[in-house]
Write a protein that holds these residues in place. Sequence first.
Motif, PDB file in Angstrom:
ATOM      1  N   SER A   1       7.096   9.780  15.313  1.00 16.43           N
ATOM      2  CA  SER A   1       6.073   9.486  14.374  1.00 16.43           C
ATOM      3  C   SER A   1       6.226  10.156  13.081  1.00 16.43           C
ATOM      4  N   ILE A   2       5.879   9.671  11.879  1.00 21.88           N
ATOM      5  CA  ILE A   2       5.813  10.339  10.751  1.00 21.88           C
ATOM      6  C   ILE A   2       4.239  11.084  10.585  1.00 21.88           C
ATOM      7  N   ASP A   3       4.239  12.339  10.328  1.00 23.11           N
ATOM      8  CA  ASP A   3       3.067  13.101  10.461  1.00 23.11           C
ATOM      9  C   ASP A   3       2.473  13.496   9.035  1.00 23.11           C
ATOM     10  N   ALA A   4       3.524  13.402   8.063  1.00 30.10           N
ATOM     11  CA  ALA A   4       3.116  13.568   6.733  1.00 30.10           C
ATOM     12  C   ALA A   4       4.197  12.918   5.610  1.00 30.10           C
ATOM     13  N   LEU A   5       3.853  12.382   4.743  1.00 30.06           N
ATOM     14  CA  LEU A   5       4.547  11.579   3.934  1.00 30.06           C
ATOM     15  C   LEU A   5       3.900  11.662   2.285  1.00 30.06           C
ATOM     16  N   GLU A   6       4.960  12.244   1.409  1.00 29.93           N
ATOM     17  CA  GLU A   6       4.698  11.899  -0.054  1.00 29.93           C
ATOM     18  C   GLU A   6       5.577  11.131  -0.609  1.00 29.93           C
ATOM     19  N   ILE A   7       5.503  10.080  -1.273  1.00 33.39           N
ATOM     20  CA  ILE A   7       6.551   9.411  -1.807  1.00 33.39           C
ATOM     21  C   ILE A   7       6.164   9.437  -3.500  1.00 33.39           C
ATOM     22  N   THR A   8       7.517   9.801  -4.078  1.00 28.60           N
ATOM     23  CA  THR A   8       7.422   9.793  -5.615  1.00 28.60           C
ATOM     24  C   THR A   8       7.819   8.497  -6.253  1.00 28.60           C
ATOM     25  N   TYR A   9       6.920   8.194  -6.960  1.00 35.68           N
ATOM     26  CA  TYR A   9       7.295   6.775  -7.911  1.00 35.68           C
ATOM     27  C   TYR A   9       7.264   6.994  -9.234  1.00 35.68           C
ATOM     28  N   THR A  10       7.733   5.970 -10.042  1.00 39.13           N
ATOM     29  CA  THR A  10       7.604   5.938 -11.451  1.00 39.13           C
ATOM     30  C   THR A  10       6.545   4.726 -11.856  1.00 39.13           C
TER      31      THR A  10
ATOM     32  N   VAL B   1       1.521   2.081   6.646  1.00 37.49           N
ATOM     33  CA  VAL B   1       2.716   2.634   6.286  1.00 37.49           C
ATOM     34  C   VAL B   1       3.721   1.108   6.041  1.00 37.49           C
ATOM     35  N   SER B   2       3.416   0.232   6.862  1.00 34.40           N
ATOM     36  CA  SER B   2       4.230  -0.913   6.724  1.00 34.40           C
ATOM     37  C   SER B   2       3.746  -1.956   5.258  1.00 34.40           C
ATOM     38  N   ALA B   3       2.506  -1.339   4.954  1.00 34.58           N
ATOM     39  CA  ALA B   3       2.002  -2.118   3.540  1.00 34.58           C
ATOM     40  C   ALA B   3       2.452  -1.401   2.428  1.00 34.58           C
ATOM     41  N   ARG B   4       3.313  -0.581   2.337  1.00 37.26           N
ATOM     42  CA  ARG B   4       3.849   0.171   1.257  1.00 37.26           C
ATOM     43  C   ARG B   4       4.305  -0.557   0.082  1.00 37.26           C
ATOM     44  N   TYR B   5       4.897  -1.803   0.549  1.00 36.36           N
ATOM     45  CA  TYR B   5       5.598  -2.392  -0.488  1.00 36.36           C
ATOM     46  C   TYR B   5       4.615  -3.258  -1.254  1.00 36.36           C
ATOM     47  N   TYR B   6       3.357  -3.740  -0.651  1.00 38.17           N
ATOM     48  CA  TYR B   6       2.533  -4.537  -1.085  1.00 38.17           C
ATOM     49  C   TYR B   6       1.653  -3.515  -2.201  1.00 38.17           C
ATOM     50  N   ILE B   7       1.481  -2.435  -1.655  1.00 39.64           N
ATOM     51  CA  ILE B   7       0.648  -1.281  -2.306  1.00 39.64           C
ATOM     52  C   ILE B   7       1.672  -0.924  -3.831  1.00 39.64           C
ATOM     53  N   GLU B   8       2.780  -0.834  -3.675  1.00 45.21           N
ATOM     54  CA  GLU B   8       3.943  -0.219  -4.725  1.00 45.21           C
ATOM     55  C   GLU B   8       3.785  -1.701  -5.904  1.00 45.21           C
ATOM     56  N   GLU B   9       3.708  -2.944  -5.476  1.00 39.81           N
ATOM     57  CA  GLU B   9       3.660  -4.096  -6.440  1.00 39.81           C
ATOM     58  C   GLU B   9       2.529  -4.230  -6.761  1.00 39.81           C
ATOM     59  N   ALA B  10       1.319  -3.878  -6.191  1.00 38.21           N
ATOM     60  CA  ALA B  10      -0.043  -3.924  -6.655  1.00 38.21           C
ATOM     61  C   ALA B  10      -0.145  -3.205  -7.651  1.00 38.21           C
ATOM     62  N   LEU B  11       0.285  -1.717  -7.598  1.00 41.04           N
ATOM     63  CA  LEU B  11       0.124  -0.784  -8.503  1.00 41.04           C
ATOM     64  C   LEU B  11       1.119  -0.696  -9.646  1.00 41.04           C
ATOM     65  N   ASN B  12       2.226  -1.512  -9.709  1.00 41.58           N
ATOM     66  CA  ASN B  12       3.150  -1.656 -10.621  1.00 41.58           C
ATOM     67  C   ASN B  12       3.947  -0.267 -10.440  1.00 41.58           C
ATOM     68  N   LEU B  13       4.347   0.050  -9.206  1.00 43.26           N
ATOM     69  CA  LEU B  13       5.182   1.482  -9.039  1.00 43.26           C
ATOM     70  C   LEU B  13       6.561   1.117  -8.644  1.00 43.26           C
ATOM     71  N   GLU B  14       7.672   1.937  -9.036  1.00 47.33           N
ATOM     72  CA  GLU B  14       8.873   1.746  -8.442  1.00 47.33           C
ATOM     73  C   GLU B  14       9.132   3.033  -7.825  1.00 47.33           C
ATOM     74  N   PHE B  15       9.917   2.654  -6.592  1.00 46.56           N
ATOM     75  CA  PHE B  15      10.283   3.952  -5.779  1.00 46.56           C
ATOM     76  C   PHE B  15      11.325   4.883  -6.429  1.00 46.56           C
ATOM     77  N   LEU B  16      10.979   6.127  -6.259  1.00 47.31           N
ATOM     78  CA  LEU B  16      12.105   6.854  -6.770  1.00 47.31           C
ATOM     79  C   LEU B  16      12.812   7.871  -5.689  1.00 47.31           C
ATOM     80  N   GLN B  17      11.850   8.442  -4.987  1.00 48.64           N
ATOM     81  CA  GLN B  17      12.324   9.277  -3.726  1.00 48.64           C
ATOM     82  C   GLN B  17      11.209   9.787  -2.680  1.00 48.64           C
ATOM     83  N   ILE B  18      11.574  10.330  -1.685  1.00 44.48           N
ATOM     84  CA  ILE B  18      10.574  10.783  -0.665  1.00 44.48           C
ATOM     85  C   ILE B  18      10.682  12.195  -0.828  1.00 44.48           C
TER      86      ILE B  18
END
Length: 290
Positions: free
Chosen positions: A11-20, A105-122
């Motif tokens: 399992s992933i127990d903690a996760l922070e993702i950086t976006y622009t 966590v599987s919904a991260r792409y929808y959240i990313e699109e809805a909030l106009n975010l671009e993945f940078l790094q974990i």
Amino acid sequence: MSRKQYLYQVSIDALEITYTTTDEMKEFLSSDDKTYYFGENKEIILKRSDSRYYKNEFVIWCKDWSENRGCFTRIIGYMRFGSFNKNRQNVYITYENEALYSWLVSARYYIEEALNLEFLQISKFDIAVDFNFNVEKHLIRQYKDDSYDLIINGRVADNKAVYGVGFLSWWNPRHRVFANPQMVVKNNKSTLTMKTYNKNKEIEQESSKYYIQEKTGFHSVMYRVEITCKNHKLLKKTLDALGISDEFLYVHLDNEDVLLTVFRHLLDRVIHLRKNRKPINILDEALKDL
């Protein structure tokens, strides 16, 4: 005699993702509004919260449905930007622990699109492997076996005084392990840590995170081996060594094999064994005869 069959869950127990994101989106979210709605049917809800470290911090809620509760909203995590730290000037989403043990966590792409975010790094990443038996005692038995060299943070340990491994203190003779210890190994800055403990006991006596038991299916016995990686620089060193990009890991956060590969490499960086000049993963070696 047949070997014992054991089960484990990764399992992933903690996760922070950086976006622009765009300046326009930052400006929009920097207004005085307390609540924002996003998504085709306003499924994603941002509610402003106070923060000592960021000019803008939001609790991220989403709409969900279950047979027991019907339609309801639940917390995904926290979105922050406008840090007072000049080294953290991007957008950061930290997932709520309970969300990491669900489908969210599987919904991260929808959240990313809805909030106009671009993945940078974990940027922060904890991986936990839970077992349906006491894996801790097998790890400690392997740790005490001085037919192997013990490598702590890249250096051969002195068996008379092992530094960097905690069994109630931060140096111990290799053979002297206190009763019922919690095994903890850290790098020099405590930014990369491995620990083992009785997860069922921790849930029942401290955290009440019963959703972890539901996810793993381990209700009576569950011991955890956990790796904590507190910044992207540390994680990137492992990704580079494995030939994995940030994007690859981001896409494969639901892939157990990828998570285990990253887990093993991070574990080896804080503690591993060596015999005849061959490096050996301490967890794999502890489990090889089970």
